[in-house]
Design an enzyme around this catalytic site. Structure first.
Site, PDB file in Angstrom:
ATOM      1  N   ARG A  22       0.817  -1.221   0.000  1.00 32.83           N
ATOM      2  CA  ARG A  22       0.000   0.000   0.000  1.00 32.83           C
ATOM      3  C   ARG A  22       0.849   1.269   0.000  1.00 32.83           C
ATOM      4  O   ARG A  22       0.590   2.191  -0.771  1.00 32.83           O
ATOM      5  CB  ARG A  22      -0.962   0.013   1.191  1.00 32.83           C
ATOM      6  CG  ARG A  22      -2.046  -1.051   1.100  1.00 32.83           C
ATOM      7  CD  ARG A  22      -2.905  -1.066   2.346  1.00 32.83           C
ATOM      8  NE  ARG A  22      -2.067  -1.329   3.521  1.00 32.83           N
ATOM      9  CZ  ARG A  22      -2.403  -1.012   4.764  1.00 32.83           C
ATOM     10  NH1 ARG A  22      -3.546  -0.436   5.019  1.00 32.83           N
ATOM     11  NH2 ARG A  22      -1.588  -1.288   5.759  1.00 32.83           N
ATOM     12  N   ASN A  40      -6.078  -2.853   2.080  1.00 34.55           N
ATOM     13  CA  ASN A  40      -6.043  -4.302   2.256  1.00 34.55           C
ATOM     14  C   ASN A  40      -7.466  -4.817   2.342  1.00 34.55           C
ATOM     15  O   ASN A  40      -8.345  -4.151   2.904  1.00 34.55           O
ATOM     16  CB  ASN A  40      -5.306  -4.678   3.538  1.00 34.55           C
ATOM     17  CG  ASN A  40      -3.806  -4.518   3.429  1.00 34.55           C
ATOM     18  OD1 ASN A  40      -3.253  -4.484   2.342  1.00 34.55           O
ATOM     19  ND2 ASN A  40      -3.142  -4.414   4.560  1.00 34.55           N
TER      20      ASN A  40
END
Length: 93
Positions: A22, A40
């Site tokens: 990320r 996520n």
């Protein structure tokens, strides 16, 4: 010259959580001038939306096929959506 926006929604499967996917994705998006978000998912995948010019969006989708060095991407599912006019990139929880 006006650049038309495009929006791509991706889900990245494989070993993609716990490998800085990320944060690295956010930095890459900012470098390319792409807006959107990344998060996520409970199933272990990573989901992201990218908005921007066609070239930069395609470049970040290509990056997702490998991800950061510790990631092991198995598959990237993608779909095209109508742009919302996002102006920044964020990591969602």
């Amino acid at each position: 010259m006006t650049t038309s926006l495009t929006r791509t929604h991706v889900t990245i499967h494989g070993m993609v959580q716990g490998v800085f996917f990320r944060d690295t994705c956010r930095r890459m998006a900012e470098r390319l001038g792409v807006a959107g978000w990344v998060r996520n998912r409970p199933d272990g995948s990573v989901e992201a939306v990218f908005e921007g010019g066609a070239g930069p969006v395609e470049a970040i989708v290509d990056w997702c096929r490998n991800g950061p060095p510790l990631a092991r991407v198995v598959r990237v599912d993608r779909s095209t959506e109508r742009p919302e006019g996002l102006t920044a990139f964020e990591i969602r929880r």
